[in-house]
Design an enzyme around this catalytic site. Sequence first.
Site, PDB file in Angstrom:
ATOM      1  CG  PHE A  78      -7.693 -48.163  25.980  1.00  0.00           C
ATOM      2  CD1 PHE A  78      -6.408 -47.663  26.208  1.00  0.00           C
ATOM      3  CD2 PHE A  78      -7.818 -49.397  25.341  1.00  0.00           C
ATOM      4  CE1 PHE A  78      -5.281 -48.398  25.815  1.00  0.00           C
ATOM      5  CE2 PHE A  78      -6.698 -50.122  24.956  1.00  0.00           C
ATOM      6  CZ  PHE A  78      -5.429 -49.624  25.188  1.00  0.00           C
ATOM      7  CE  LYS A  85     -19.245 -47.258  25.719  1.00  0.00           C
ATOM      8  NZ  LYS A  85     -18.039 -47.642  26.512  1.00  0.00           N
ATOM      9  CD  GLU A  98     -15.699 -50.038  29.356  1.00  0.00           C
ATOM     10  OE1 GLU A  98     -15.550 -49.284  28.370  1.00  0.00           O
ATOM     11  OE2 GLU A  98     -16.183 -51.179  29.253  1.00  0.00           O
ATOM     12  CB  SER A 132     -10.921 -54.765  19.386  1.00  0.00           C
ATOM     13  OG  SER A 132     -12.166 -55.035  19.984  1.00  0.00           O
ATOM     14  CB  CYS A 165      -5.549 -48.220  15.367  1.00  0.00           C
ATOM     15  SG  CYS A 165      -5.705 -46.573  14.711  1.00  0.00           S
TER      16      CYS A 165
END
Length: 498
Positions: free
Chosen positions: A149, A173, A176, A226, A281
């Site tokens: 995200f 993909k 969401e 993650s 990150c």
Amino acid sequence: MRTWSHWINGHSVTGTSSRTSPVFNPATGEQTGVVALASVEDVESVLEVASGAGVTWRDSSLSSRTRVLFAFREIVARRLDDLASLISEQHGKVLSDARGEVQRGLEVVEYACGIPSLLKGEYSDQVSGGVDAFSYRQPLGVVVGITPFNFPAMVPMWMFPLAIATGNTFVLKPSERDPGASLLLAEMWEEAGLPAGVFNVLQGDVEVVNALLDHPLVDAVSFVGSTPVARAIYQRARAAGKRVQALGGAKNHSVILPDADPDFVAEHLVASAFGSAGERCMAISTSVLVGASADAVLERVVERARRVVVGPGHEPRSEMGPVITPAAKERIESIVSASVAEGAQVLVDGRNFSVPGYEGGFFVGPTVVDGVAPHMGVYQQEIFGPVLSNVRVDTVDEAIALVNANPYGNGTAIFTSSGEAARRFHREVKVGMIGINVPIPVPMAYYSFGGWKDSLFGDHHVYGPEGVRFYTRAKAVTQRWPERRGEVGATFSFPTQT
Ligand code: NAD
């Protein structure tokens, strides 16, 4: 409320499932829409489309691919503000930061525009009498990108420009949580003239991811997210025979030596710990203060952290926005509370933070924790929020040992005016990306991005030269064109050069 759906074969597609997931504006806390969650049947149809489109795309000329890439580059640059405001609305980051993320993604597109040079092979004339040898690289087929995200445009753009430029077709993909950017990018590809089916978007959750990982039509998987998910995805996709790169989480240390300028350090530490609310990150989440100057640095960090302007992303004054969900806010605050119970001191407290006019937003204020020790949860966990932990050590050796004992190895930085210390640091740390007086050392598009240890599963970093290699496989050809008919000269022994 808007429904964010899939993009298959050049069109927006509703999909066959009625399952959805809510999409929020994290600054207001309001639900703004839903994202469709694809079914296993949708996975079948997108992969048939991507596989079919690959038959012609892999044979398209390098110049025609380059023309599409250049056009795409121009469209993204022209519509950069549309993309940035959509990112800011769904993710919460401030507009200037959202623009920065698109810009860094655009640099990978620019690198991919050089694909004719990047794909040049090797040629050896006359390796034997009348025999030449050459090598070149071919696309893999269908590549799947599964993205987090926190960079809804940049991380997909680490992947698809090179995957597509090298002749693959791509199924994205996205997360969401913020599905909008992926669909805007799909529209931009269409406008750029990319043939339908070469770039597709399938929204969804774990059900879709697992169906993609297991499917025989998928040749390679690029994942960023993650560490627990990265590890699981790497294992599952490798077991299914795919080529995989799975980038995981991070706990980035910044080592501050006593000879560094404390004003410079404090400004950079605060920006790298609290930029994007720490949801990067490559955010600096731990500062390792070496020796006697720790107090001077910390005093300045505290003063600057208290002045960070926290607010909604669209406000030009805001330096830092909200975190992504109420659950993330609760988790971050509970890690800080646990650190107090373990003996740490909270010097700047961002818990129970509220922005006037945005009381429903998922805000956590900048938080500075001192007296942190390696056994504490605040040190061990990837917090992914605006929390800077401070660990004090006496020597550079201790600092390097701390960095190396950490299971993550994404990024690290050193602040010093000693070239000798900096050189020793970058050579000895077990980390993939290192900054010297640069707190967030994200490599440029013509290098490659990747961590060590639990921050990356797989052999290849993303984008740059490693990206080209990841999305292609090599062929070596040995050829002979006999000059006269009837010239035979075969031998039963293993051929050697003559
Ligand atoms: P996440 O791991 O929860 O999700 C990443 C992607 O995996 C999403 O598309 C999600 O839908 C999917 N997913 C989630 N759980 C899954 C499961 N059990 N099985 C299969 N798929 C699953 O990560 P996130 O919260 O979206 O992003 C934040 C994380 O990403 C942080 O840990 C951060 O450090 C990491 N990250 C790493 C890098 C890097 O370059 N190393 C870059 C950006 C973010």
